[in-house]
Design a protein around this motif. Structure first.
Motif, PDB file in Angstrom:
ATOM      1  N   GLY A 113      34.326  14.962  55.059  1.00 50.93           N
ATOM      2  CA  GLY A 113      33.509  16.147  55.356  1.00 50.93           C
ATOM      3  C   GLY A 113      32.352  16.276  54.375  1.00 50.93           C
ATOM      4  O   GLY A 113      31.232  16.652  54.738  1.00 50.93           O
TER       5      GLY A 113
ATOM      6  N   GLN B 236      27.271  15.337  64.022  1.00 48.39           N
ATOM      7  CA  GLN B 236      27.924  14.920  65.270  1.00 48.39           C
ATOM      8  C   GLN B 236      26.995  15.145  66.464  1.00 48.39           C
ATOM      9  O   GLN B 236      26.858  14.295  67.344  1.00 48.39           O
ATOM     10  CB  GLN B 236      29.214  15.715  65.488  1.00 48.39           C
TER      11      GLN B 236
ATOM     12  N   LYS C 247      35.076  20.111  46.342  1.00 42.89           N
ATOM     13  CA  LYS C 247      35.849  21.333  46.189  1.00 42.89           C
ATOM     14  C   LYS C 247      36.700  21.277  44.934  1.00 42.89           C
ATOM     15  O   LYS C 247      37.630  22.039  44.786  1.00 42.89           O
ATOM     16  CB  LYS C 247      36.751  21.523  47.416  1.00 42.89           C
TER      17      LYS C 247
ATOM     18  N   SER D 131      39.072  16.684  55.482  1.00 40.14           N
ATOM     19  CA  SER D 131      38.226  17.885  55.450  1.00 40.14           C
ATOM     20  C   SER D 131      37.088  17.664  54.466  1.00 40.14           C
ATOM     21  O   SER D 131      36.777  16.531  54.101  1.00 40.14           O
ATOM     22  CB  SER D 131      39.076  19.084  55.041  1.00 40.14           C
ATOM     23  N   GLY D 132      36.491  18.769  54.015  1.00 34.85           N
ATOM     24  CA  GLY D 132      35.442  18.658  53.009  1.00 34.85           C
ATOM     25  C   GLY D 132      36.032  18.416  51.629  1.00 34.85           C
ATOM     26  O   GLY D 132      35.335  18.015  50.702  1.00 34.85           O
ATOM     27  N   GLY D 133      37.309  18.677  51.465  1.00 40.73           N
ATOM     28  CA  GLY D 133      37.931  18.542  50.149  1.00 40.73           C
ATOM     29  C   GLY D 133      39.103  17.577  50.115  1.00 40.73           C
ATOM     30  O   GLY D 133      39.548  17.184  49.049  1.00 40.73           O
TER      31      GLY D 133
ATOM     32  N   THR E 281      41.880  24.306  59.165  1.00 42.68           N
ATOM     33  CA  THR E 281      41.069  24.566  57.977  1.00 42.68           C
ATOM     34  C   THR E 281      41.853  25.524  57.071  1.00 42.68           C
ATOM     35  O   THR E 281      42.924  26.017  57.449  1.00 42.68           O
ATOM     36  CB  THR E 281      39.712  25.156  58.390  1.00 42.68           C
TER      37      THR E 281
ATOM     38  N   ASN F 266      35.840  16.634  64.827  1.00 40.50           N
ATOM     39  CA  ASN F 266      34.864  15.647  65.305  1.00 40.50           C
ATOM     40  C   ASN F 266      35.428  14.896  66.518  1.00 40.50           C
ATOM     41  O   ASN F 266      36.464  14.240  66.437  1.00 40.50           O
ATOM     42  CB  ASN F 266      34.547  14.668  64.163  1.00 40.50           C
TER      43      ASN F 266
ATOM     44  N   GLY G 138      38.864  20.236  58.652  1.00 43.44           N
ATOM     45  CA  GLY G 138      37.677  20.505  59.471  1.00 43.44           C
ATOM     46  C   GLY G 138      37.143  19.287  60.197  1.00 43.44           C
ATOM     47  O   GLY G 138      36.635  19.388  61.313  1.00 43.44           O
ATOM     48  N   VAL G 139      37.275  18.102  59.593  1.00 41.64           N
ATOM     49  CA  VAL G 139      36.722  16.887  60.189  1.00 41.64           C
ATOM     50  C   VAL G 139      37.487  16.505  61.469  1.00 41.64           C
ATOM     51  O   VAL G 139      36.972  15.787  62.331  1.00 41.64           O
ATOM     52  CB  VAL G 139      36.717  15.738  59.150  1.00 41.64           C
TER      53      VAL G 139
ATOM     54  N   ASP H  50      28.427  16.365  55.114  1.00 37.49           N
ATOM     55  CA  ASP H  50      27.560  17.427  54.585  1.00 37.49           C
ATOM     56  C   ASP H  50      26.373  16.836  53.812  1.00 37.49           C
ATOM     57  O   ASP H  50      25.240  17.306  53.944  1.00 37.49           O
ATOM     58  CB  ASP H  50      28.363  18.378  53.681  1.00 37.49           C
TER      59      ASP H  50
ATOM     60  N   GLY I  12      29.013  18.465  59.296  1.00 39.25           N
ATOM     61  CA  GLY I  12      29.812  17.794  60.329  1.00 39.25           C
ATOM     62  C   GLY I  12      29.307  18.055  61.743  1.00 39.25           C
ATOM     63  O   GLY I  12      28.923  17.116  62.455  1.00 39.25           O
ATOM     64  N   PRO I  13      29.265  19.334  62.151  1.00 37.89           N
ATOM     65  CA  PRO I  13      28.835  19.607  63.528  1.00 37.89           C
ATOM     66  C   PRO I  13      27.383  19.172  63.789  1.00 37.89           C
ATOM     67  O   PRO I  13      27.090  18.639  64.870  1.00 37.89           O
ATOM     68  CB  PRO I  13      28.970  21.130  63.647  1.00 37.89           C
TER      69      PRO I  13
HETATM   70  O1  KG4 Z   1      38.908  22.043  56.553  1.00 43.51           O
HETATM   71  P1  KG4 Z   1      37.611  22.521  56.063  1.00 43.51           P
HETATM   72  O2  KG4 Z   1      37.145  23.889  56.398  1.00 43.51           O
HETATM   73  O3  KG4 Z   1      37.785  22.352  54.553  1.00 43.51           O
HETATM   74  C1  KG4 Z   1      37.041  22.382  53.529  1.00 43.51           C
HETATM   75  O4  KG4 Z   1      36.414  23.442  53.287  1.00 43.51           O
HETATM   76  O5  KG4 Z   1      37.142  21.363  52.890  1.00 43.51           O
HETATM   77  O6  KG4 Z   1      36.503  21.474  56.498  1.00 43.51           O
HETATM   78  C2  KG4 Z   1      35.136  21.660  56.349  1.00 43.51           C
HETATM   79  C3  KG4 Z   1      34.500  20.303  56.476  1.00 43.51           C
HETATM   80  C4  KG4 Z   1      32.997  20.352  56.224  1.00 43.51           C
HETATM   81  O7  KG4 Z   1      32.682  19.334  55.314  1.00 43.51           O
HETATM   82  C5  KG4 Z   1      32.415  20.098  57.600  1.00 43.51           C
HETATM   83  O8  KG4 Z   1      31.156  19.434  57.581  1.00 43.51           O
HETATM   84  C6  KG4 Z   1      33.473  19.257  58.255  1.00 43.51           C
HETATM   85  O9  KG4 Z   1      34.687  19.790  57.808  1.00 43.51           O
HETATM   86  N1  KG4 Z   1      33.389  19.314  59.710  1.00 43.51           N
HETATM   87  C7  KG4 Z   1      33.119  18.240  60.479  1.00 43.51           C
HETATM   88  C8  KG4 Z   1      33.012  18.717  61.811  1.00 43.51           C
HETATM   89  N2  KG4 Z   1      33.236  20.057  61.802  1.00 43.51           N
HETATM   90  C9  KG4 Z   1      33.471  20.405  60.495  1.00 43.51           C
HETATM   91  N3  KG4 Z   1      32.949  16.949  60.155  1.00 43.51           N
HETATM   92  C10 KG4 Z   1      32.668  16.106  61.164  1.00 43.51           C
HETATM   93  N4  KG4 Z   1      32.526  16.479  62.453  1.00 43.51           N
HETATM   94  C11 KG4 Z   1      32.689  17.765  62.825  1.00 43.51           C
HETATM   95  N5  KG4 Z   1      32.547  18.112  64.109  1.00 43.51           N
END
Ligand code: KG4
Ligand code: ZN
Length: 365
Positions: free
Chosen positions: A170, A191, A361, A143-145, A316, A289, A285-286, A174, A187-188
């Motif tokens: 993530g 992608q 995070k 994820s982002g964290g 998430t 992808n 979140g990742v 970002d 991410g989105p």
């Molecule tokens: O699980 P999440 O909500 O947790 C955090 O807040 O850490 O993940 C969010 C992260 C963000 O960094 C976002 O850019 C990434 O997940 N993310 C993606 C995609 N959708 C969301 N990364 C790559 N490809 C995606 N389609």
């Protein structure tokens, strides 16, 4: 279970304030009656990362509201709640304290058990909530964290096979979006650009693939992208739309290669345990992808391992996973008392060496 159990889950360790109501009937799988999440993305957006003080204040403001909404939408009155499960770490300390204090107050006033839950255990146990997956299974949190491989042996025992030593993927997506002027979350948008680009035009590094093991590194990737971007700007006076798409495609291809190869290695270690129903679950979140997901599915198929990913809302941050991890602890008789502490660091696998880095995070163990 000799009677149905209703658990209130509370999550506030990062940048989402969440509450959920989970019911475990006498027989069959647990059921999510309500799951409310208040995200803070807009509050932190101007700063390019989560600001702990802003996060803590927003949690304090939204926590009661999220619990009230979860109760109202589930139709469960507060007096029917049998236990309170709360994230007591790891995470940003101000937010974790908000959740723990709120949970203690509710537990004391209702006279019901208090259960402190490890946020990472919440993620790692989600495949059991959504798919009743059997132990042991392999988990990849991206994820982002977070970014780590865990073998889940039981609700209490996890082995960490490796993780990122700096940025989470993530976070790298970002930062890449920011460097290329694309909208957040990155991410989105990266992608979607990548689908229009040539992944072979720019060859970005595949960090740590030359070293054994399952640890990963993603911060060098964004530096390489920054250099390539600046070289193009110096050469041409700017970036074309095609340049931008090719940079995104090259970046994403590097992340895919690293995750696929490290997953191959993690699977090999996991399969040494000869699980009867081998399975890889991915969360975070990742995991949304499509290129990453396709690569992981291929690696699993090559190894005769089932691949699964919980629905995105449960991948998430959310409180249903905290309620579920609390349920597993409740059933095992692991109840806390008013001495429950908020822990900024709390590795799931206490025996694994500490990872060097921490994501945007905050410290995630
Ligand atoms: O699980 P999440 O909500 O947790 C955090 O807040 O850490 O993940 C969010 C992260 C963000 O960094 C976002 O850019 C990434 O997940 N993310 C993606 C995609 N959708 C969301 N990364 C790559 N490809 C995606 N389609
Ligand atoms: Zn999380």
């Amino acid at each position: 279970m000799d009677r149905p159990l209703t658990i209130l889950g509370i999550e506030s360790s990062c940048d989402d304030t969440a509450a959920a109501i989970l019911r475990q009937p006498e027989e069959g799988p647990a059921e999510i009656l309500a799951s409310v999440v208040y995200g803070q993305t807009d509050l932190h957006a101007p700063y390019g990362g989560v600001v702990p003080e802003i996060a803590a204040r927003a949690h304090a403001e939204k926590i009661d509201l999220s619990i009230e909404e979860a109760l109202a939408s589930s139709g469960v009155p507060l007096k029917e709640v049998d236990a309170i499960a709360v994230t007591s770490g790891p995470g940003l300390i101000g937010g974790v304290i908000s959740g723990v204090m709120c949970a203690k107050g509710l537990s004391a006033s209702l006279g019901v058990p208090l259960i402190g839950v490890n946020h990472l255990a919440g993620h790692a146990l989600t495949p059991r909530l959504t798919d009743q997956v059997a132990f042991p299974y392999l988990m990849l949190l991206v994820s982002g964290g977070h970014c780590q491989f865990l073998i889940a042996h039981s609700a209490e025992k996890f082995t960490r096979l490796g993780g990122t030593i700096d940025d989470a993927p993530g976070e790298a997506f970002d930062k890449t979006a920011r460097l290329l002027g694309l909208p957040q979350p990155g991410g989105p948008s990266v992608q979607s650009e990548a689908t229009k680009g040539d992944p072979k035009r720019f060859r970005f590094p595949r960090p740590l693939l030359d070293r054994p093991g399952c640890d990963m590194s993603f911060s060098g990737l964004k530096t390489a992208l920054l250099r390539q971007r600046d070289a193009l700007i110096a050469e041409q006076g700017g970036l074309t739309l095609q340049d931008r798409a090719d940079l995104c495609a090259g970046f994403q291809a590097a992340v895919v290669d690293v995750l696929a190869e490290k997953t191959r290695r993690a699977l090999a270690l996991y399969l040494e345990e000869a699980p009867s129903e081998p399975l890889l679950a991915v969360a975070g979140g990742v995991a949304a992808n499509t290129a990453i997901r396709a690569a992981l599915e291929t690696v699993c198929a090559q190894n005769n391992v089932t691949f699964t990913a919980p629905p995105l809302a449960l991948c998430t941050d959310n409180a249903a996973m905290i309620a579920y991890a609390g349920l597993e602890k409740y059933v095992a008789g692991q109840i806390d008392d008013m001495s429950l502490a908020a822990r900024p660091r709390w590795p799931l696998d206490q025996t694994a060496p500490a990872l060097l880095g921490s994501g945007k995070k905050g410290a995630k163990a």
